[in-house]
Design an enzyme around this catalytic site. Structure first.
Site, PDB file in Angstrom:
ATOM      1  N   CYS A   1      81.457  10.105  45.097  1.00  0.00           N
ATOM      2  CA  CYS A   1      80.673  10.780  45.362  1.00  0.00           C
ATOM      3  C   CYS A   1      79.619  11.180  44.524  1.00  0.00           C
ATOM      4  O   CYS A   1      80.376  11.437  43.160  1.00  0.00           O
ATOM      5  CB  CYS A   1      80.995  11.053  46.857  1.00  0.00           C
ATOM      6  SG  CYS A   1      82.461  10.406  47.753  1.00  0.00           S
ATOM      7  N   ASP A   2      78.968  11.548  44.407  1.00  0.00           N
ATOM      8  CA  ASP A   2      78.155  12.695  44.034  1.00  0.00           C
ATOM      9  C   ASP A   2      76.985  13.696  45.041  1.00  0.00           C
ATOM     10  O   ASP A   2      76.564  13.110  45.680  1.00  0.00           O
ATOM     11  CB  ASP A   2      77.352  12.407  43.060  1.00  0.00           C
ATOM     12  CG  ASP A   2      76.955  13.809  41.526  1.00  0.00           C
ATOM     13  OD1 ASP A   2      78.222  13.826  41.060  1.00  0.00           O
ATOM     14  OD2 ASP A   2      75.483  13.753  41.402  1.00  0.00           O
ATOM     15  N   THR A   3      77.347  15.412  44.967  1.00  0.00           N
ATOM     16  CA  THR A   3      76.588  15.975  45.905  1.00  0.00           C
ATOM     17  C   THR A   3      75.437  17.089  45.144  1.00  0.00           C
ATOM     18  O   THR A   3      76.430  17.490  43.792  1.00  0.00           O
ATOM     19  CB  THR A   3      77.375  17.117  46.344  1.00  0.00           C
ATOM     20  OG1 THR A   3      78.414  16.375  47.507  1.00  0.00           O
ATOM     21  CG2 THR A   3      76.718  18.085  47.248  1.00  0.00           C
TER      22      THR A   3
END
Length: 195
Positions: free
Chosen positions: A76-78
């Site tokens: 994931c990445d935010t």
């Protein structure tokens, strides 16, 4: 809504995020943490495309260093988008303060990208939510920074912790703001498995 536990009992989370791990464990999944050390630099100006690109890059980095993969792998990445600026994790307290001052009395977009290797196939996507911040003064921000929640958090706050006190409204999936679009991931897997 289907939950990930309907599809598999355990997975590898290729991330150091304690919040993501906790979300998955609260669903009943066994979670192993194995972060990737891939390059997170990019030239992408669109926040949704940036997090999508980085999540897929992290998954490829993991798969390229593990010859045999027996369980699902999730990356994931935010990133946060506010006032035309792409905002990630702060490098120091002063940068965290500047980020929170920027958010005061404004809306921001939080974008979380993800990639999942499951059943010899890659699933991926990106989800966005809008967060409206309260009108914050410097004293409120300093008190929040004293908690240390800003460290390692995109946008310098953790909405699942005391950071929720800085926010007046969230439009969209709260889990997307935390960094893991569980609703979207579950819906995509449910649609695919129903075919």
């Amino acid at each position: 809504m289907a939950i990930l536990l309907d599809f598999f009992p355990s997975l590898v989370l290729a991330s150091q995020s304690v919040a993501r791990k906790r979300l998955l464990q609260e669903m009943g999944l066994e979670v192993s943490i194995e972060p990737t050390q891939c390059d997170e630099s990019h030239q992408e100006g669109d926040p949704a495309k940036a997090v999508h690109l980085l999540a897929k890059r992290k998954l490829q980095a993991y798969l390229s260093t593990h010859a045999k993969v027996a369980v699902p792998i999730l990356t994931c990445d935010t990133l946060v988008w506010c006032d035309g600026k792409l905002i990630g994790k702060p490098s120091c307290r002063q940068e965290a303060k500047e980020q929170l001052l920027l958010f005061s009395n404004k809306s921001q977009e939080v974008h979380s990208g993800w990639a999942l290797w499951f059943n010899n196939r890659v699933y991926d996507g990106v989800d966005s939510a809008t967060v409206l911040f309260k009108d914050l003064d410097e004293q409120q921000i300093e008190r929040y920074l004293d908690l240390g929640e800003w460290e390692g958090a995109a946008g310098s706050y953790r909405i699942q912790e005391r950071g929720k006190e800085l926010v007046s409204k969230v439009e969209g999936d709260l889990n997307t703001v935390i960094g893991l679009p569980l609703l979207q991931i579950s819906e995509i897997l449910a649609c695919d498995c129903a075919r």
